[in-house]
Design a protein around this motif. Sequence first.
Motif, short mmCIF file in Angstrom:
data_model
loop_
_atom_site.label_atom_id
_atom_site.label_comp_id
_atom_site.label_asym_id
_atom_site.label_seq_id
_atom_site.Cartn_x
_atom_site.Cartn_y
_atom_site.Cartn_z
N ALA A 122 -13.90 28.93 5.35
CA ALA A 122 -13.08 30.10 5.64
C ALA A 122 -13.46 31.26 4.73
N LEU A 123 -13.71 30.96 3.45
CA LEU A 123 -14.08 32.02 2.52
C LEU A 123 -15.44 32.62 2.89
N ARG A 143 -8.00 34.34 12.61
CA ARG A 143 -7.80 33.64 13.88
C ARG A 143 -8.65 32.37 13.96
N VAL A 144 -9.21 31.93 12.81
CA VAL A 144 -10.10 30.76 12.81
C VAL A 144 -9.53 29.68 11.89
N VAL A 145 -9.51 28.46 12.38
CA VAL A 145 -9.13 27.29 11.59
C VAL A 145 -10.36 26.40 11.47
N GLY A 161 -24.06 23.45 11.20
CA GLY A 161 -22.89 23.67 12.04
C GLY A 161 -22.16 24.95 11.67
N PHE A 162 -22.05 25.23 10.37
CA PHE A 162 -21.37 26.46 9.95
C PHE A 162 -22.11 27.69 10.44
N ARG A 200 -16.75 21.12 -2.64
CA ARG A 200 -15.73 20.22 -2.11
C ARG A 200 -14.45 20.94 -1.69
N ASP A 201 -14.30 22.19 -2.03
CA ASP A 201 -13.11 22.96 -1.67
C ASP A 201 -12.98 23.05 -0.15
N PRO A 202 -11.86 22.60 0.45
CA PRO A 202 -11.72 22.65 1.91
C PRO A 202 -11.68 24.07 2.47
N GLU A 203 -11.49 25.08 1.61
CA GLU A 203 -11.44 26.46 2.09
C GLU A 203 -12.81 27.14 2.06
N ARG A 204 -13.86 26.40 1.71
CA ARG A 204 -15.16 27.05 1.52
C ARG A 204 -15.66 27.74 2.79
#
Length: 492
Positions: A103-104, A56-58, A39-40, A97-101
């Motif tokens: 986005a990074l 601009r992405v969540v 999916g990513f 497990r980091d929820p920001e992975r």
Amino acid sequence: MGAHGNGAVASLPLSGGGKGGSGSPLHAVALSPGADLTGFRASARSLIAAAVPPERVVWQETAAPGLFASDAVAGEGAPLRLPRAVADLIPMVVPHRDPERYALLYSLIWRVSRGEWALMEVASDPLIHRLHLMRKAIGRDLHKMHAFLRFRRVEESTRERFVAWFEPEHHILETAAPFFVDRFRALDWAILTPEGSAHWDGTALRFGPPGRREDAPASDPFEAGWRDYYESTFNPARTNLRAMRAEMPRKYWRNMPETAAIPELVRQAGRRTVEMIEREPQMSVKREPARAVAAMAGQEPDSLEALNAIIKRSEPLVPGATQAVLGEGPIGAPIAFVGEQPGDQEDRQGRPFVGPAGQLLSRALEEAGIDRDACYLTNAVKHFKFTLRGRRRIHEKPTAGEVSHYRWWLDRELDFVAPKLVVALGATAVLALAGKQIPITRARGPARFGKPYEGYITVHPSYLLRLPDEEAKAMAYATFVEDLRRAASLAA
């Protein structure tokens, strides 16, 4: 363990301004919980194709990834062209497990696609530093799962199965499962975790819903034998409780049968160590030293061709080299030149001194009146060691341990060639021939290496190529040619 999502991307209007401008849409990406690599990738392709900047992405994890599908960014997007280092990093960070992975990782892809092609080489960049730490965390978690997972036998009416319970720190089940397929291909097994399960029936690997600890057996008859083996191999003289806890955290102990024996083994370690020290050494009755020495002598190569065959069959000490680069020249050559290690061109062609430094050496030999074809040329280290920068393979200096690893080959090689004089080109060659570090500036000139041949120390031709000043380079080259003339005179 999350299922692979579709990576639905929705456009949600904003009332405020921001970097994207007033009314610029905010794109919400819905991915499946866990490690949704598929999916990513699909979402990243769509966003890059639509030129959507990271701010601009969540990124969201939801059990219903189709929630925003009606307003998704059009098109899936073409496959992304990324450096190999980036492509290799992504699947090792997505399970974190980091929820920001996500986005990074998308920030990394965005910057690379906007021209920062060598970004992965900038270790000081905060984004790269954080992603590297996440990759290391996944690597440690995979190591612990590979090392500390224990299968227990389950007797069923029709077949024998093995089940294990494990609690990983990150979403690594799908990444780790192929390791167990390769190791236990002939068995039927299942791995249960709080997030999902992996099942292997001897033909296909499939993933299912989460399991429970009580669904895995607490023990099986095999464990008594395994515990006896562990106790017999435990070395009391090397007991280090801090190291044991660091390598094998307590959270994994209840899954491992051998840990039940550790407290008693630690308690007895002091007494057993004293007994080991006081016990007299005994010669093994199962071996005859004379026969063993004779067998080893029979394995010695009896010619340069036999030695080269051994070198060609040997794996590189540091992985990456294409092939071993053997010495070149006639047996009985009056002069043998020993360099450091093969370079990029030598590794590709399988011949010593054919790259830029080798071409400079050939020119210097000709000016010194030395026939290169009459000399023997080789290297202290036989495989190319390098670091990858983009598509370029950059030479990396071998360590003292690596030089020592190859030293026996070099000594035997020179024994077969039997030159009158050996010229050490650079510090690594000196280390290999003399067995110790000797500064080139202090020892340049005739030398003794404790061998049956004379020695001479000078710089490696690659040193001349690295000099930035043309005048200094010309002077150093003239001195190098003079060294070669003196070496030829000594050999004659």
